[in-house]
Design a protein around this motif. Structure first.
Motif, PDB file in Angstrom:
ATOM      1  N   GLU A   1       0.826  -1.206   0.000  1.00  0.00           N
ATOM      2  CA  GLU A   1       0.000   0.000   0.000  1.00  0.00           C
ATOM      3  C   GLU A   1       0.866   1.264   0.000  1.00  0.00           C
ATOM      4  OE1 GLU A   1      -3.208   2.101   3.026  1.00  0.00           O
ATOM      5  OE2 GLU A   1      -2.957  -0.072   3.062  1.00  0.00           O
ATOM      6  N   PHE A   2       1.832   1.319   0.925  1.00  0.00           N
ATOM      7  CA  PHE A   2       2.634   2.536   1.059  1.00  0.00           C
ATOM      8  C   PHE A   2       3.793   2.602   0.059  1.00  0.00           C
ATOM      9  CE2 PHE A   2       0.506   2.281   5.195  1.00  0.00           C
ATOM     10  CZ  PHE A   2      -0.085   3.535   5.204  1.00  0.00           C
ATOM     11  N   ALA A   3       4.239   1.443  -0.445  1.00  0.00           N
ATOM     12  CA  ALA A   3       5.261   1.452  -1.499  1.00  0.00           C
ATOM     13  C   ALA A   3       4.699   2.073  -2.768  1.00  0.00           C
ATOM     14  CB  ALA A   3       5.749   0.037  -1.769  1.00  0.00           C
ATOM     15  N   PHE A   4       3.471   1.665  -3.135  1.00  0.00           N
ATOM     16  CA  PHE A   4       2.802   2.212  -4.314  1.00  0.00           C
ATOM     17  C   PHE A   4       2.618   3.720  -4.180  1.00  0.00           C
ATOM     18  CE2 PHE A   4      -1.234   3.395  -6.412  1.00  0.00           C
ATOM     19  CZ  PHE A   4      -0.941   3.021  -7.723  1.00  0.00           C
ATOM     20  N   LEU A   5       2.143   4.136  -3.011  1.00  0.00           N
ATOM     21  CA  LEU A   5       1.859   5.556  -2.781  1.00  0.00           C
ATOM     22  C   LEU A   5       3.146   6.383  -2.752  1.00  0.00           C
ATOM     23  CD1 LEU A   5      -0.613   7.363  -2.244  1.00  0.00           C
ATOM     24  CD2 LEU A   5      -0.168   7.095   0.192  1.00  0.00           C
ATOM     25  N   SER A   6       4.170   5.910  -2.024  1.00  0.00           N
ATOM     26  CA  SER A   6       5.408   6.680  -1.899  1.00  0.00           C
ATOM     27  C   SER A   6       6.170   6.737  -3.220  1.00  0.00           C
ATOM     28  CB  SER A   6       6.302   6.090  -0.807  1.00  0.00           C
ATOM     29  OG  SER A   6       6.622   4.752  -1.087  1.00  0.00           O
ATOM     30  N   PHE A   7       6.139   5.630  -3.992  1.00  0.00           N
ATOM     31  CA  PHE A   7       6.833   5.637  -5.284  1.00  0.00           C
ATOM     32  C   PHE A   7       6.219   6.664  -6.231  1.00  0.00           C
ATOM     33  CE2 PHE A   7       7.000   4.151  -9.714  1.00  0.00           C
ATOM     34  CZ  PHE A   7       8.381   4.170  -9.919  1.00  0.00           C
ATOM     35  N   LEU A   8       4.884   6.642  -6.344  1.00  0.00           N
ATOM     36  CA  LEU A   8       4.235   7.580  -7.266  1.00  0.00           C
ATOM     37  C   LEU A   8       4.337   9.019  -6.781  1.00  0.00           C
ATOM     38  CD1 LEU A   8       1.060   5.670  -8.469  1.00  0.00           C
ATOM     39  CD2 LEU A   8       3.184   6.071  -9.682  1.00  0.00           C
ATOM     40  N   SER A   9       4.277   9.258  -5.467  1.00  0.00           N
ATOM     41  CA  SER A   9       4.417  10.628  -4.965  1.00  0.00           C
ATOM     42  C   SER A   9       5.837  11.141  -5.190  1.00  0.00           C
ATOM     43  CB  SER A   9       4.056  10.694  -3.482  1.00  0.00           C
ATOM     44  OG  SER A   9       4.928   9.902  -2.714  1.00  0.00           O
ATOM     45  N   ALA A  10       6.846  10.289  -4.942  1.00  0.00           N
ATOM     46  CA  ALA A  10       8.240  10.698  -5.169  1.00  0.00           C
ATOM     47  C   ALA A  10       8.485  10.945  -6.650  1.00  0.00           C
ATOM     48  CB  ALA A  10       9.187   9.627  -4.647  1.00  0.00           C
ATOM     49  N   LEU A  11       7.918  10.076  -7.503  1.00  0.00           N
ATOM     50  CA  LEU A  11       8.081  10.246  -8.951  1.00  0.00           C
ATOM     51  C   LEU A  11       7.416  11.540  -9.417  1.00  0.00           C
ATOM     52  CD1 LEU A  11       9.056   9.025 -11.639  1.00  0.00           C
ATOM     53  CD2 LEU A  11       6.843   7.870 -11.822  1.00  0.00           C
ATOM     54  N   THR A  12       6.220  11.819  -8.898  1.00  0.00           N
ATOM     55  CA  THR A  12       5.519  13.062  -9.260  1.00  0.00           C
ATOM     56  C   THR A  12       6.316  14.284  -8.808  1.00  0.00           C
ATOM     57  OG1 THR A  12       3.390  11.941  -9.022  1.00  0.00           O
ATOM     58  CG2 THR A  12       3.372  14.348  -9.023  1.00  0.00           C
ATOM     59  N   GLY A  13       6.812  14.249  -7.554  1.00  0.00           N
ATOM     60  CA  GLY A  13       7.612  15.365  -7.051  1.00  0.00           C
ATOM     61  C   GLY A  13       8.878  15.568  -7.858  1.00  0.00           C
ATOM     62  N   ALA A  14       9.531  14.466  -8.246  1.00  0.00           N
ATOM     63  CA  ALA A  14      10.763  14.568  -9.043  1.00  0.00           C
ATOM     64  C   ALA A  14      10.475  15.157 -10.418  1.00  0.00           C
ATOM     65  CB  ALA A  14      11.406  13.189  -9.181  1.00  0.00           C
ATOM     66  N   LEU A  15       9.374  14.724 -11.051  1.00  0.00           N
ATOM     67  CA  LEU A  15       9.015  15.269 -12.364  1.00  0.00           C
ATOM     68  C   LEU A  15       8.624  16.740 -12.263  1.00  0.00           C
ATOM     69  CD1 LEU A  15       6.979  12.272 -13.836  1.00  0.00           C
ATOM     70  CD2 LEU A  15       9.316  12.971 -14.413  1.00  0.00           C
ATOM     71  N   LEU A  16       7.900  17.094 -11.207  1.00  0.00           N
ATOM     72  CA  LEU A  16       7.542  18.504 -11.010  1.00  0.00           C
ATOM     73  C   LEU A  16       8.789  19.349 -10.757  1.00  0.00           C
ATOM     74  CD1 LEU A  16       4.295  18.374  -8.820  1.00  0.00           C
ATOM     75  CD2 LEU A  16       4.502  19.159 -11.179  1.00  0.00           C
ATOM     76  N   SER A  17       9.795  18.769 -10.103  1.00  0.00           N
ATOM     77  CA  SER A  17      11.036  19.509  -9.846  1.00  0.00           C
ATOM     78  C   SER A  17      11.720  19.887 -11.158  1.00  0.00           C
ATOM     79  CB  SER A  17      11.988  18.688  -8.975  1.00  0.00           C
ATOM     80  OG  SER A  17      12.620  17.662  -9.708  1.00  0.00           O
ATOM     81  N   ILE A  18      11.587  19.029 -12.160  1.00  0.00           N
ATOM     82  CA  ILE A  18      12.164  19.336 -13.478  1.00  0.00           C
ATOM     83  C   ILE A  18      11.450  20.537 -14.090  1.00  0.00           C
ATOM     84  CG2 ILE A  18      12.466  18.474 -15.832  1.00  0.00           C
ATOM     85  CD1 ILE A  18      12.825  15.669 -14.611  1.00  0.00           C
ATOM     86  N   VAL A  19      10.115  20.553 -13.958  1.00  0.00           N
ATOM     87  CA  VAL A  19       9.328  21.678 -14.488  1.00  0.00           C
ATOM     88  C   VAL A  19       9.688  22.968 -13.760  1.00  0.00           C
ATOM     89  CG1 VAL A  19       7.001  22.593 -14.820  1.00  0.00           C
ATOM     90  CG2 VAL A  19       7.444  20.146 -15.149  1.00  0.00           C
ATOM     91  N   VAL A  20       9.759  22.899 -12.415  1.00  0.00           N
ATOM     92  CA  VAL A  20      10.082  24.086 -11.618  1.00  0.00           C
ATOM     93  C   VAL A  20      11.507  24.551 -11.911  1.00  0.00           C
ATOM     94  CG1 VAL A  20      10.400  24.954  -9.268  1.00  0.00           C
ATOM     95  CG2 VAL A  20       8.436  23.504  -9.794  1.00  0.00           C
ATOM     96  N   SER A  21      12.460  23.617 -12.000  1.00  0.00           N
ATOM     97  CA  SER A  21      13.856  23.971 -12.291  1.00  0.00           C
ATOM     98  C   SER A  21      13.973  24.619 -13.659  1.00  0.00           C
ATOM     99  CB  SER A  21      14.748  22.729 -12.237  1.00  0.00           C
ATOM    100  OG  SER A  21      14.691  22.122 -10.985  1.00  0.00           O
ATOM    101  N   PHE A  22      13.254  24.066 -14.629  1.00  0.00           N
ATOM    102  CA  PHE A  22      13.257  24.651 -15.978  1.00  0.00           C
ATOM    103  C   PHE A  22      12.721  26.076 -15.943  1.00  0.00           C
ATOM    104  CE2 PHE A  22      10.810  25.683 -19.792  1.00  0.00           C
ATOM    105  CZ  PHE A  22      11.801  25.613 -20.766  1.00  0.00           C
ATOM    106  N   SER A  23      11.613  26.271 -15.209  1.00  0.00           N
ATOM    107  CA  SER A  23      11.012  27.610 -15.124  1.00  0.00           C
ATOM    108  C   SER A  23      11.957  28.597 -14.449  1.00  0.00           C
ATOM    109  CB  SER A  23       9.684  27.543 -14.359  1.00  0.00           C
ATOM    110  OG  SER A  23       8.800  26.645 -14.972  1.00  0.00           O
ATOM    111  N   LEU A  24      12.563  28.188 -13.321  1.00  0.00           N
ATOM    112  CA  LEU A  24      13.497  29.070 -12.611  1.00  0.00           C
ATOM    113  C   LEU A  24      14.689  29.410 -13.485  1.00  0.00           C
ATOM    114  CD1 LEU A  24      13.518  27.462  -9.045  1.00  0.00           C
ATOM    115  CD2 LEU A  24      12.596  29.687  -9.653  1.00  0.00           C
ATOM    116  N   ASN A  25      15.250  28.402 -14.136  1.00  0.00           N
ATOM    117  CA  ASN A  25      16.459  28.609 -14.938  1.00  0.00           C
ATOM    118  C   ASN A  25      16.177  29.472 -16.167  1.00  0.00           C
ATOM    119  OD1 ASN A  25      19.336  27.436 -14.834  1.00  0.00           O
ATOM    120  ND2 ASN A  25      18.811  27.308 -16.988  1.00  0.00           N
TER     121      ASN A  25
END
Length: 848
Positions: free
Chosen positions: A774-798
């Motif tokens: 239950e928590f592996a599924f949730l934590s993996f997808l949340s971490a993956l979403t946060g990591a992908l969003l970090s790329i968007v935010v980093s691109f915008s900042l840069n």
């Protein structure tokens, strides 16, 4: 009675209290640590303000003051004032061991009125100390020149037309402020040698300062106002020790601002966890509250009990907060120590403790408010029905979330010292959280559809996620935010390093030359031709000052004391200085028009009454300039009128010769000017050879080694990123505490369900797998979403803030996803360990 009731219930629910306290204190730690660090820095700057300024008052400008201005200055300050005249400018030194750009400090025998220079020989230079460089053609140098060029005491250097012998090295300079990425090390010489040096010619870049030691008592602020009234030119600046201290702390202040914003994210996630824990706690108490209502307890009294509990827990949370802050402060000050000339020893003082108390007590109340008001909807008659009590029942009062949002917003503005940055940060945070909620909600719904598994615990794990959407979303947001924060900095750092890779990129210069006199231009061109070097850019520089804007006199912006936003500080600095103008036929490759039209061609005095102007868009924003505005400049005593026809964006990291204001070609061509030039990428040996040749032939021309300067910037960025990553890690740890708290609470609520599975034949391993999947599924997808969003935010900042080229690196985000998932599994396992090991017989006995 209410206090006794609140305390008794807390003692009975001590596990909830411990979770709430630890979760809240972790979020407060980063906030309080930074508050203590900033307070220590401000106090140190205040204590050393006179040493930094070296005077009670300093009158400075980037030009010589006229005789009239000097007389006005002397007519304002009181009798008995002592005066010291100091010059500071960049120049090239030459020696048998190579050449190097240095920052020359030309002093007199009175310097410094306050503060001191500690020399390697053991001599300490103060106001009344005899200075050896006043007696002969000698110099003191910074120790960086020893490491960079191998220069030492006894060696000889050439500075312009001067031959100077090094007599000592400066071990400690109390008049120096922050040295994060200085272009050049300092050297000290006798001011009387400047005419002989031939370095200060027309158009040379330098700063002149009259340092004043005032008789006691004199009100520095009143005298500063009088001095500003006497010296009307905005290019003339008057500093007190306090204003100089604020200016010296500005560089580190920006870093501290952003560290503060990251710490607010940790505080936000801590509040998220605290709110969820409190919601679960109240849900277990609703039946008891209803019983108390039947016994005569009023709704407001019941609410007061839980307000007292939240405030009391917040008060207790300050104890671990202060302990953790004492542990983090040495690490934080160690990371930032290289940016300060002081030996900072920050500690949690009274001010930091008061901030901690306010945030803990008031913050605990407002995060609990949305759930506390549900008590008003509670009806005692539900005791006689079979319906269950729930916190989410009753009227939805969305306004109860407003105090949390307001507090979060004002904390962001306060930490960023900027309405613009704070508002952008809050807006970005809201956008990110909304995205995480949307993606998290879709994930939870998707989990409910995943039913086709052979093993029962896989099927039940996904169904459980869907049934408990609130808890699942809280975990998703907390871990997603942590993953986003932990990945933004490495992405930005990769892009910054890629931006400054010189090999094979001839468009980025390796050397930058300035202060080239008009008559020296052919000679410099000959040297470049001989070495087969083609300059990337050669631009004229004309010094001017703004007289009028749209017919109104251009007035000085005086910085007030007290809290100021970064925008106000920048506006004051830009308004209180002269401007450098340039002209060219076309825009360079590093700039483009964002509003308006291009130049119409060369200036035609027969058909045009105003010159056409192009202004850099951010400079225009700070100054309040718009397309169509009319500016009047004073160019060496001649008034030049122009109209802004376009705003353009400049990519400053290109290191091309760029200017805030460009004037139409044909207007300033005959004006007195100097030239600046950018030299393309050269191998290190050829770069050093050209630099030595320019230094030997044209002593007044300054050459910046861009490669070395960028290396310094990257080293500084590395140090800063460690500080930021410390706060990002704190935010992620807070996310893990939220995870642990929610998992623990969920396991506790599901204790009967999990043990019933054992009674029905499930093994302890299957029950553990049920929880972990239950928590592996949730934590993996949340971490993956946060990591992908970090790329968007980093691109915008840069792209939009730093205006650089974004370089995507997949390694860091993917590794972080795996690490976050693994840690989440470990934490989930530890949180459920005792339940998994518990005997099912125990719960059956409890049910009897």
């Amino acid at each position: 009675m209410l206090i006794r009731l609140a305390v008794r219930e807390l003692l009975r629910s001590w596990r909830f209290g411990l979770f709430f306290i630890f979760n809240l204190s972790l979020g407060l730690t980063g906030f309080v640590s930074l508050q203590a660090f900033n307070t220590a820095l401000e106090k140190e700057i205040t204590a050393n303000a006179k040493s930094i300024l070296s005077a009670d008052l300093a009158v400075s400008a980037r030009r010589e003051l006229t005789d009239e201005e000097v007389q006005k200055m002397r007519g304002v300050y009181p009798r008995g004032t002592e005066e010291s005249k100091v010059y500071e400018f960049f120049a090239m030194i030459n020696s048998a061991k190579g050449s190097r750009l240095v920052l020359v400090k030309a002093i007199d025998s009175a310097y410094p009125f306050y503060g001191e220079l500690e020399l390697e020989s053991g001599n300490v230079i103060k106001n009344d100390t005899e200075k050896s460089i006043m007696q002969s053609e000698t110099t003191w140098i910074y120790p960086e020149l020893k490491s960079q060029l191998g220069l030492d005491t006894g060696d000889e250097i050439t500075l312009g037309n001067l031959k100077l012998k090094i007599t000592d090295l400066v071990k400690k300079d109390a008049t120096q402020t922050f040295r994060a990425a200085n272009l050049a090390p300092r050297i000290f010489i006798n001011r009387e040698l400047l005419p002989k040096s031939g370095l200060l010619q027309f158009g040379s870049t330098f700063t002149l300062a009259y340092l004043l030691k005032l008789p006691v008592p004199t009100d520095e602020l009143v005298l500063r106002e009088s001095m500003y009234q006497a010296l009307s030119d905005p290019a003339v600046n008057v500093d007190t020790p306090s204003s100089a201290g604020e200016d010296s702390g500005r560089q580190l202040g920006y870093l501290s601002d952003y560290l503060g914003l990251v710490s607010i994210v940790a505080l936000f996630m801590s509040a998220l966890g605290a709110a969820y824990i409190y919601r679960l706690f109240l849900s277990t108490r609703m039946k008891e509250i209803a019983i108390l209502r039947t016994l005569g307890l009023q709704s407001w009294q019941a609410v007061s009990v839980y307000i007292l509990q939240a405030s009391l827990l917040g008060l207790i949370a300050t104890i671990p907060t202060l302990i953790l802050s004492h542990l983090i402060l040495p690490v934080l000050s160690g990371l930032l120590s290289s940016f300060t000339p002081f030996d900072l020893q920050p500690h949690v003082n009274v001010e930091a403790m008061l901030v901690c108390l306010f945030m803990a007590i008031f913050g605990s109340f407002i995060v609990s408010l949305p759930f506390l008001v549900k008590i008003f909807d509670l009806r005692a008659n539900k005791l006689f029905s079979e319906e269950k009590f729930a916190v989410g029942e009753g009227t939805r009062r969305y306004w109860t979330f407003l105090p949390s949002l307001i507090l979060f917003y004002f904390l962001s503005v306060y930490q960023a010292h900027s309405w613009k940055t704070g508002s952008a940060f809050v807006g970005a945070m809201i956008a990110v959280i909304v995205l995480l909620l949307i993606i998290g909600y879709a994930t939870v719904k998707l989990a409910g559809m995943l039913k086709h598994f052979r093993r029962w615990f896989l099927k039940f794990s996904f169904l459980s996620l869907s049934r408990r959407a609130g808890a699942s979303l809280a975990i998703f947001v907390a871990l997603g935010l942590g993953a986003l924060l932990i990945n933004i900095l490495p992405q930005l750092k990769n892009s910054l390093q890629a931006e400054f890779q010189f090999e094979g990129r001839g468009k980025v210069p390796s050397l930058f030359m300035f202060d080239i006199q008009d008559e020296q231009l052919p000679g410099v061109q000959q040297v470049l031709d001989k070495d087969q070097v083609q300059a990337l850019g050669l631009s004229p520089l004309v010094r001017a000052r703004i007289l009028k804007v749209n017919g109104q006199d251009y007035e000085r912006k005086i910085e007030e004391q007290g809290f100021k936003t970064r925008e106000e500080e920048r506006e004051a600095r830009f308004r209180n200085r002269g401007v450098n103008l340039s002209y060219r036929h076309d825009l360079s490759a590093s700039e483009y028009i964002v509003e308006g039209r291009p130049f119409s061609g060369n200036f035609n005095p027969d058909t045009q009454t105003k010159a056409e102007l192009s202004v850099e868009v951010r400079f225009a924003d700070r100054m309040g300039f718009h397309v169509g505005d009319t500016l009047v400049f004073d160019v060496q005593g001649v008034e030049v009128e122009g109209q802004i026809i376009n705003l353009r964006k400049v990519k400053w990291t290109s290191f091309q010769p760029n200017f805030f204001i460009l004037v139409q070609n044909g207007v300033l061509n005959e004006a007195p000017k100097t030239w600046i030039a950018a030299i393309p990428f050269l191998p290190e040996e050829k770069r050093a050879q050209l630099q030595n040749e320019i230094a030997a032939t044209f002593s007044n021309v300054s050459v910046i080694d861009v490669v070395r300067a960028v290396d310094d910037v990257l080293k500084t960025a590395e140090k800063m990123s460690w500080s930021l990553e410390l706060m990002a890690a704190l935010a992620l740890i807070t996310g893990y505490i939220v995870l642990f708290s929610i998992v623990r609470s969920q396991i506790k609520l599901r204790r009967w369900e999990l043990n019933m599975l054992k009674i029905l034949g499930a093994s302890g391993g299957e029950v553990a797998s049920f929880i972990l999947v239950e928590f592996a599924f949730l934590s993996f997808l949340s971490a993956l979403t946060g990591a992908l969003l970090s790329i968007v935010v980093s691109f915008s900042l840069n792209t939009f803030i730093f205006e650089g080229d974004f370089k995507l690196s997949w390694a860091q985000p993917l590794i972080s996803v795996l690490i976050i998932t693994a840690l989440s599994l470990l934490i989930s396992f530890l949180a459920s360990l005792d339940i998994v090991k518990e005997s099912a017989l125990g719960i059956l006995r409890e049910e009897k």
